[in-house]
Design a protein around this motif. Sequence first.
Motif, PDB file in Angstrom:
ATOM      1  N   PRO A   1     -33.885 130.012  30.367  1.00 16.18           N
ATOM      2  CA  PRO A   1     -32.834 129.107  31.363  1.00 16.18           C
ATOM      3  C   PRO A   1     -32.232 128.036  30.940  1.00 16.18           C
ATOM      4  O   PRO A   1     -31.042 128.231  31.360  1.00 16.18           O
TER       5      PRO A   1
ATOM      6  N   LEU B   1     -30.303 136.019  31.543  1.00 19.00           N
ATOM      7  CA  LEU B   1     -31.779 135.911  31.191  1.00 19.00           C
ATOM      8  C   LEU B   1     -32.263 137.257  30.628  1.00 19.00           C
ATOM      9  O   LEU B   1     -33.621 137.358  30.250  1.00 19.00           O
ATOM     10  N   LEU B   2     -31.629 138.309  30.746  1.00 18.76           N
ATOM     11  CA  LEU B   2     -32.270 139.631  30.416  1.00 18.76           C
ATOM     12  C   LEU B   2     -32.161 139.707  28.960  1.00 18.76           C
ATOM     13  O   LEU B   2     -32.662 140.606  28.389  1.00 18.76           O
TER      14      LEU B   2
ATOM     15  N   ASP C   1     -36.921 125.752  37.391  1.00 19.50           N
ATOM     16  CA  ASP C   1     -36.033 126.054  38.547  1.00 19.50           C
ATOM     17  C   ASP C   1     -36.199 125.121  39.739  1.00 19.50           C
ATOM     18  O   ASP C   1     -35.110 124.877  40.413  1.00 19.50           O
TER      19      ASP C   1
ATOM     20  N   ALA D   1     -25.316 133.226  40.141  1.00 19.24           N
ATOM     21  CA  ALA D   1     -26.774 133.865  40.166  1.00 19.24           C
ATOM     22  C   ALA D   1     -26.578 135.342  39.390  1.00 19.24           C
ATOM     23  O   ALA D   1     -27.702 135.641  38.647  1.00 19.24           O
ATOM     24  N   ASP D   2     -25.724 136.191  39.651  1.00 20.42           N
ATOM     25  CA  ASP D   2     -25.611 137.453  38.827  1.00 20.42           C
ATOM     26  C   ASP D   2     -25.432 137.088  37.368  1.00 20.42           C
ATOM     27  O   ASP D   2     -25.937 137.816  36.682  1.00 20.42           O
TER      28      ASP D   2
ATOM     29  N   ARG E   1     -26.256 134.620  35.663  1.00 21.62           N
ATOM     30  CA  ARG E   1     -27.396 133.940  35.129  1.00 21.62           C
ATOM     31  C   ARG E   1     -28.425 135.165  34.837  1.00 21.62           C
ATOM     32  O   ARG E   1     -29.155 135.101  33.884  1.00 21.62           O
ATOM     33  N   LYS E   2     -28.669 135.830  35.747  1.00 22.97           N
ATOM     34  CA  LYS E   2     -29.603 136.941  35.713  1.00 22.97           C
ATOM     35  C   LYS E   2     -29.335 137.875  34.559  1.00 22.97           C
ATOM     36  O   LYS E   2     -30.336 138.094  33.752  1.00 22.97           O
ATOM     37  N   ARG E   3     -27.995 137.998  34.193  1.00 26.28           N
ATOM     38  CA  ARG E   3     -27.732 138.998  33.346  1.00 26.28           C
ATOM     39  C   ARG E   3     -27.924 138.309  31.959  1.00 26.28           C
ATOM     40  O   ARG E   3     -28.546 139.055  31.032  1.00 26.28           O
TER      41      ARG E   3
END
Length: 212
Positions: free
Chosen positions: A121, A114-115, A159, A107-108, A110-112
């Motif tokens: 996605p 997506l920024l 998602d 999750a971490d 992926r978040k980075r």
Amino acid sequence: MAIYRYLFNRYGDLKWWPAESAFEVAIGAILTQNTSWRNVERSIENLKKFELLSPEKILGLDFSELANLIRPSGFYNQKAERLIIFSRFILEECNGDIKYLNKLETADARKRLLLLKGVGPETADSILLYACDHTIFVIDKYTMRMFNRVGMGWSEKYDIFQKNIMELLPHDLNIYRHYHALIVENSKNYCRSKPFCEGCPIAKICKKIYIK
């Protein structure tokens, strides 16, 4: 998993994603947006020819030079900008090594990703699954089309679709990799925008079999 077995029995291990390094996988995931894989291969061949497949080498190029090298993959100015942003991210936030993302929770990581400008996605998940060994299922137009046709179309939202598929599959990296590749291959051969159902390996369980 029944669908997976039918597809695997037909096509076997497709050895996807084709690349010599994790960074090359990521570059391919960015370049393949809105184009065919053959065009991506031509762009990657251009970068390899001059030994430019590293974040340092990409950042050392003039913008126009980089854009020209990846011209075969289309939208080359836009994609050149994205490659520069991604390469800078690897150097500045991943200690110069894309495998740094392996150490993070999915999750971490992926978040980075997506920024980053231009990383959505599908691109982020392709990088995580194929370059960074994260067990996350890639959703693309082929996946949505196929599962919709077999009566498992849960949502048009990425998602939600991904969550539902992952809940039905073993949490297994190789299965996720194989499955996505198999879906793409079958979609090219049979499950096209206008389906060609005769001979399709999952015809027996497809809800729309032979509907004209």
